[in-house]
Scaffold this motif. Structure first.
Motif, PDB file in Angstrom:
ATOM      1  N   ARG A   1      -7.378 -13.521 -11.934  1.00  0.00           N
ATOM      2  CA  ARG A   1      -8.108 -14.160 -13.029  1.00  0.00           C
ATOM      3  C   ARG A   1      -7.428 -13.878 -14.368  1.00  0.00           C
ATOM      4  NH1 ARG A   1     -14.095 -15.003 -12.310  1.00  0.00           N
ATOM      5  NH2 ARG A   1     -14.136 -14.560 -14.534  1.00  0.00           N
ATOM      6  N   ARG A   2      -7.365 -14.899 -15.206  1.00  0.00           N
ATOM      7  CA  ARG A   2      -6.739 -14.745 -16.525  1.00  0.00           C
ATOM      8  C   ARG A   2      -7.471 -13.739 -17.399  1.00  0.00           C
ATOM      9  NH1 ARG A   2      -3.163 -18.987 -17.560  1.00  0.00           N
ATOM     10  NH2 ARG A   2      -3.354 -20.759 -16.127  1.00  0.00           N
ATOM     11  N   ASP A   3      -8.787 -13.599 -17.192  1.00  0.00           N
ATOM     12  CA  ASP A   3      -9.576 -12.720 -18.056  1.00  0.00           C
ATOM     13  C   ASP A   3      -9.708 -11.302 -17.516  1.00  0.00           C
ATOM     14  OD1 ASP A   3     -11.220 -13.202 -15.906  1.00  0.00           O
ATOM     15  OD2 ASP A   3     -12.923 -13.955 -17.069  1.00  0.00           O
ATOM     16  N   ASN A   4      -8.961 -10.967 -16.479  1.00  0.00           N
ATOM     17  CA  ASN A   4      -9.035  -9.620 -15.904  1.00  0.00           C
ATOM     18  C   ASN A   4      -8.267  -8.649 -16.810  1.00  0.00           C
ATOM     19  OD1 ASN A   4      -8.782  -7.252 -14.323  1.00  0.00           O
ATOM     20  ND2 ASN A   4      -8.934  -8.437 -12.438  1.00  0.00           N
ATOM     21  N   THR A   5      -8.965  -7.655 -17.351  1.00  0.00           N
ATOM     22  CA  THR A   5      -8.347  -6.703 -18.288  1.00  0.00           C
ATOM     23  C   THR A   5      -8.040  -5.357 -17.648  1.00  0.00           C
ATOM     24  OG1 THR A   5     -10.549  -6.017 -19.066  1.00  0.00           O
ATOM     25  CG2 THR A   5      -9.456  -7.798 -20.278  1.00  0.00           C
ATOM     26  N   ASN A   6      -8.155  -5.254 -16.340  1.00  0.00           N
ATOM     27  CA  ASN A   6      -7.871  -3.997 -15.640  1.00  0.00           C
ATOM     28  C   ASN A   6      -6.395  -3.635 -15.815  1.00  0.00           C
ATOM     29  OD1 ASN A   6      -7.477  -1.906 -13.856  1.00  0.00           O
ATOM     30  ND2 ASN A   6      -8.233  -2.978 -12.047  1.00  0.00           N
ATOM     31  N   PRO A   7      -6.056  -2.540 -16.530  1.00  0.00           N
ATOM     32  CA  PRO A   7      -4.639  -2.203 -16.749  1.00  0.00           C
ATOM     33  C   PRO A   7      -3.866  -1.965 -15.457  1.00  0.00           C
ATOM     34  CG  PRO A   7      -6.055  -0.945 -18.229  1.00  0.00           C
ATOM     35  CD  PRO A   7      -6.952  -1.584 -17.200  1.00  0.00           C
ATOM     36  N   ALA A   8      -4.542  -1.445 -14.430  1.00  0.00           N
ATOM     37  CA  ALA A   8      -3.852  -1.171 -13.167  1.00  0.00           C
ATOM     38  C   ALA A   8      -3.455  -2.458 -12.443  1.00  0.00           C
ATOM     39  CB  ALA A   8      -4.733  -0.312 -12.256  1.00  0.00           C
ATOM     40  N   LEU A   9      -4.108  -3.562 -12.777  1.00  0.00           N
ATOM     41  CA  LEU A   9      -3.781  -4.843 -12.129  1.00  0.00           C
ATOM     42  C   LEU A   9      -2.324  -5.209 -12.363  1.00  0.00           C
ATOM     43  CD1 LEU A   9      -4.447  -7.581 -10.779  1.00  0.00           C
ATOM     44  CD2 LEU A   9      -5.221  -8.377 -13.020  1.00  0.00           C
ATOM     45  N   ARG A  10      -1.859  -5.090 -13.594  1.00  0.00           N
ATOM     46  CA  ARG A  10      -0.474  -5.466 -13.902  1.00  0.00           C
ATOM     47  C   ARG A  10       0.520  -4.579 -13.175  1.00  0.00           C
ATOM     48  NH1 ARG A  10       2.189  -9.566 -14.417  1.00  0.00           N
ATOM     49  NH2 ARG A  10       0.385 -10.365 -15.584  1.00  0.00           N
ATOM     50  N   VAL A  11       0.202  -3.293 -13.047  1.00  0.00           N
ATOM     51  CA  VAL A  11       1.090  -2.384 -12.316  1.00  0.00           C
ATOM     52  C   VAL A  11       1.237  -2.841 -10.866  1.00  0.00           C
ATOM     53  CG1 VAL A  11       1.379  -0.014 -11.476  1.00  0.00           C
ATOM     54  CG2 VAL A  11       0.541  -0.424 -13.801  1.00  0.00           C
ATOM     55  N   VAL A  12       0.115  -3.181 -10.225  1.00  0.00           N
ATOM     56  CA  VAL A  12       0.155  -3.603  -8.822  1.00  0.00           C
ATOM     57  C   VAL A  12       0.837  -4.964  -8.692  1.00  0.00           C
ATOM     58  CG1 VAL A  12      -1.241  -4.193  -6.804  1.00  0.00           C
ATOM     59  CG2 VAL A  12      -1.851  -2.223  -8.215  1.00  0.00           C
ATOM     60  N   LEU A  13       0.590  -5.881  -9.610  1.00  0.00           N
ATOM     61  CA  LEU A  13       1.264  -7.182  -9.564  1.00  0.00           C
ATOM     62  C   LEU A  13       2.780  -7.020  -9.659  1.00  0.00           C
ATOM     63  CD1 LEU A  13      -1.075  -9.397 -11.772  1.00  0.00           C
ATOM     64  CD2 LEU A  13      -0.631  -9.671  -9.326  1.00  0.00           C
ATOM     65  N   ASP A  14       3.223  -6.096 -10.508  1.00  0.00           N
ATOM     66  CA  ASP A  14       4.667  -5.843 -10.609  1.00  0.00           C
ATOM     67  C   ASP A  14       5.222  -5.353  -9.275  1.00  0.00           C
ATOM     68  OD1 ASP A  14       4.678  -6.612 -13.238  1.00  0.00           O
ATOM     69  OD2 ASP A  14       4.644  -4.588 -14.060  1.00  0.00           O
ATOM     70  N   LYS A  15       4.440  -4.562  -8.542  1.00  0.00           N
ATOM     71  CA  LYS A  15       4.893  -4.069  -7.237  1.00  0.00           C
ATOM     72  C   LYS A  15       4.920  -5.199  -6.204  1.00  0.00           C
ATOM     73  CE  LYS A  15       5.666  -0.126  -8.780  1.00  0.00           C
ATOM     74  NZ  LYS A  15       7.095   0.227  -9.019  1.00  0.00           N
ATOM     75  N   VAL A  16       3.982  -6.136  -6.311  1.00  0.00           N
ATOM     76  CA  VAL A  16       3.993  -7.292  -5.414  1.00  0.00           C
ATOM     77  C   VAL A  16       5.284  -8.089  -5.608  1.00  0.00           C
ATOM     78  CG1 VAL A  16       2.882  -9.486  -4.855  1.00  0.00           C
ATOM     79  CG2 VAL A  16       1.483  -7.469  -5.261  1.00  0.00           C
ATOM     80  N   VAL A  17       5.663  -8.306  -6.860  1.00  0.00           N
ATOM     81  CA  VAL A  17       6.903  -9.021  -7.150  1.00  0.00           C
ATOM     82  C   VAL A  17       8.104  -8.233  -6.662  1.00  0.00           C
ATOM     83  CG1 VAL A  17       8.374  -9.901  -9.003  1.00  0.00           C
ATOM     84  CG2 VAL A  17       5.899 -10.232  -9.120  1.00  0.00           C
ATOM     85  N   ALA A  18       8.066  -6.924  -6.834  1.00  0.00           N
ATOM     86  CA  ALA A  18       9.178  -6.070  -6.370  1.00  0.00           C
ATOM     87  C   ALA A  18       9.361  -6.178  -4.866  1.00  0.00           C
ATOM     88  CB  ALA A  18       8.925  -4.609  -6.776  1.00  0.00           C
ATOM     89  N   LEU A  19       8.283  -6.324  -4.117  1.00  0.00           N
ATOM     90  CA  LEU A  19       8.397  -6.485  -2.669  1.00  0.00           C
ATOM     91  C   LEU A  19       9.166  -7.750  -2.340  1.00  0.00           C
ATOM     92  CD1 LEU A  19       4.827  -5.496  -1.434  1.00  0.00           C
ATOM     93  CD2 LEU A  19       6.929  -4.226  -1.088  1.00  0.00           C
TER      94      LEU A  19
ATOM     95  N   ALA B   1       0.833  -1.202   0.000  1.00  0.00           N
ATOM     96  CA  ALA B   1       0.000   0.000   0.000  1.00  0.00           C
ATOM     97  C   ALA B   1       0.871   1.257   0.000  1.00  0.00           C
ATOM     98  CB  ALA B   1      -0.927  -0.010   1.206  1.00  0.00           C
ATOM     99  N   ARG B   2       1.939   1.237   0.778  1.00  0.00           N
ATOM    100  CA  ARG B   2       2.834   2.399   0.813  1.00  0.00           C
ATOM    101  C   ARG B   2       3.532   2.599  -0.536  1.00  0.00           C
ATOM    102  NH1 ARG B   2       8.013   2.309   4.707  1.00  0.00           N
ATOM    103  NH2 ARG B   2       8.681   0.875   3.078  1.00  0.00           N
ATOM    104  N   LEU B   3       3.966   1.501  -1.152  1.00  0.00           N
ATOM    105  CA  LEU B   3       4.688   1.589  -2.422  1.00  0.00           C
ATOM    106  C   LEU B   3       3.784   2.111  -3.539  1.00  0.00           C
ATOM    107  CD1 LEU B   3       7.508   0.897  -3.551  1.00  0.00           C
ATOM    108  CD2 LEU B   3       6.588  -1.333  -4.214  1.00  0.00           C
ATOM    109  N   VAL B   4       2.565   1.580  -3.614  1.00  0.00           N
ATOM    110  CA  VAL B   4       1.634   2.027  -4.655  1.00  0.00           C
ATOM    111  C   VAL B   4       1.245   3.484  -4.431  1.00  0.00           C
ATOM    112  CG1 VAL B   4      -0.688   1.710  -5.599  1.00  0.00           C
ATOM    113  CG2 VAL B   4       0.757  -0.283  -5.135  1.00  0.00           C
ATOM    114  N   ARG B   5       1.007   3.844  -3.183  1.00  0.00           N
ATOM    115  CA  ARG B   5       0.605   5.228  -2.882  1.00  0.00           C
ATOM    116  C   ARG B   5       1.698   6.220  -3.270  1.00  0.00           C
ATOM    117  NH1 ARG B   5      -3.083   7.824   0.377  1.00  0.00           N
ATOM    118  NH2 ARG B   5      -2.408   9.784   1.296  1.00  0.00           N
ATOM    119  N   SER B   6       2.959   5.868  -3.055  1.00  0.00           N
ATOM    120  CA  SER B   6       4.053   6.799  -3.333  1.00  0.00           C
ATOM    121  C   SER B   6       4.431   6.829  -4.815  1.00  0.00           C
ATOM    122  CB  SER B   6       5.287   6.433  -2.498  1.00  0.00           C
ATOM    123  OG  SER B   6       5.782   5.150  -2.860  1.00  0.00           O
TER     124      SER B   6
END
Length: 298
Positions: free
Chosen positions: A275-293, A110-115
């Motif tokens: 979900r494989r069918d999730n087309t929300n563009p912001a999802l990939r941005v947040v997933l990348d941050k999860v991996v970065a953590l 949450a802190r990483l995405v917010r900043s």
């Protein structure tokens, strides 16, 4: 009245010279003059007093400047919003997470995405166990689920975000509290505090399987509704509790000691699932941050 007419009007109003305004807009002067006349005809008002030597704004022209700038700024804002949404820089991402072991990670995320991505809003939902989080994901009620599952549905993708292993929680007064590591066979005579045996609950399943492999049935003396309650019961010397190394890193009770379990065959890694069918563009941005953590980014 259209946007191009307003853009032409502002260029002339700011330059007070049709030649310079035409050069600024990269158009010839005659088409620019026609555009201004069309705008004046549409509004039913003269916007400029002009002669061969000067161009001046009329009262009507002066009154149009601020509204025209506001319209063009609104257009730029709308265009930027669409570009940001397509690029994943704005939007809502819903996260369902399960258990004490996820709390620190979710706070850091949450802190990483917010900043770094202030246009993305996170909606957080805490679950006691991983299976309800998966059900929310399958039902379309969340975008990302964090937890541990033995079975991942075919419509879902997942990735390990925190490698983990099993530990045993003891009261600090327990004879095994000073051990550097233990085998499950050493716990055959111990009392256990367990989580409920819900569908898909990983830790009760691991306790049963590990004990069965060593030829004993664990003596579960108390079922706790959640991990925090289970550790409070451990602290009170009710029994020991099979849990996760990531839980240990999130607990500060000085009367509870965590000893690593020798067995490393049972996969208890934390996963992010979506979900494989999730087309929300912001999802990939947040997933990348999860991996970065997981890679140590903070």
């Amino acid at each position: 009245m259209d946007v191009e007419q307003l853009r032409a009007f502002l260029a002339v109003a700011e330059e007070l010279h049709f030649g310079r305004a035409a050069a600024r807009l990269h158009v010839a002067q005659p088409p620019l003059s026609r555009t201004i006349k069309q705008l004046e005809k549409h509004l039913g008002a003269t916007l400029f007093d002009r002669n061969t030597r000067s161009v001046k704004l009329t009262a009507s022209g002066q009154a149009l400047i601020d509204p025209a700038r506001a319209v063009l700024e609104a257009m730029r804002t709308a265009e930027n919003a669409v570009v940001s949404a397509d690029g994943g820089e704005t939007g809502l991402v819903r996260i369902a997470f399960a258990g004490v072991s996820t709390h620190r990670m979710v706070a850091r995320l949450a802190r990483l995405v917010r900043s770094q991505h202030p246009g993305i809003e996170l909606e957080l939902s805490s679950q006691n166990f991983a299976q309800p989080a998966m059900k929310r994901l399958l039902g379309g009620d969340t975008d990302i689920a964090l937890g541990r599952w033995d079975v991942i549905p075919s419509t879902v993708e997942s990735q390990v975000v925190i490698p983990d292993h099993l530990v045993v929680a003891f009261a600090d007064t327990h004879p095994l509290a000073d051990a550097r590591h233990i085998g499950i066979e050493q716990l055959a005579q111990e009392h256990f505090v367990s989580l409920p045996l819900h569908e898909g609950s990983v830790l009760p399943d691991r306790l049963r399987r590990l004990a069965d492999a060593q030829g004993f049935v664990p003596d579960v003396v108390q079922i706790a509704p959640d991990t925090q309650t289970a550790l409070a019961l451990v602290s009170a010397e009710v029994g020991c509790h099979l849990t996760l190394a990531s839980v240990a890193s999130n607990v500060t009770d000085p009367h509870v000691v965590f000893v690593p379990l020798d067995d490393t065959t049972a996969d208890v890694d934390m996963r992010a699932a979506w979900r494989r069918d999730n087309t929300n563009p912001a999802l990939r941005v947040v997933l990348d941050k999860v991996v970065a953590l997981d890679e140590g980014d903070s």
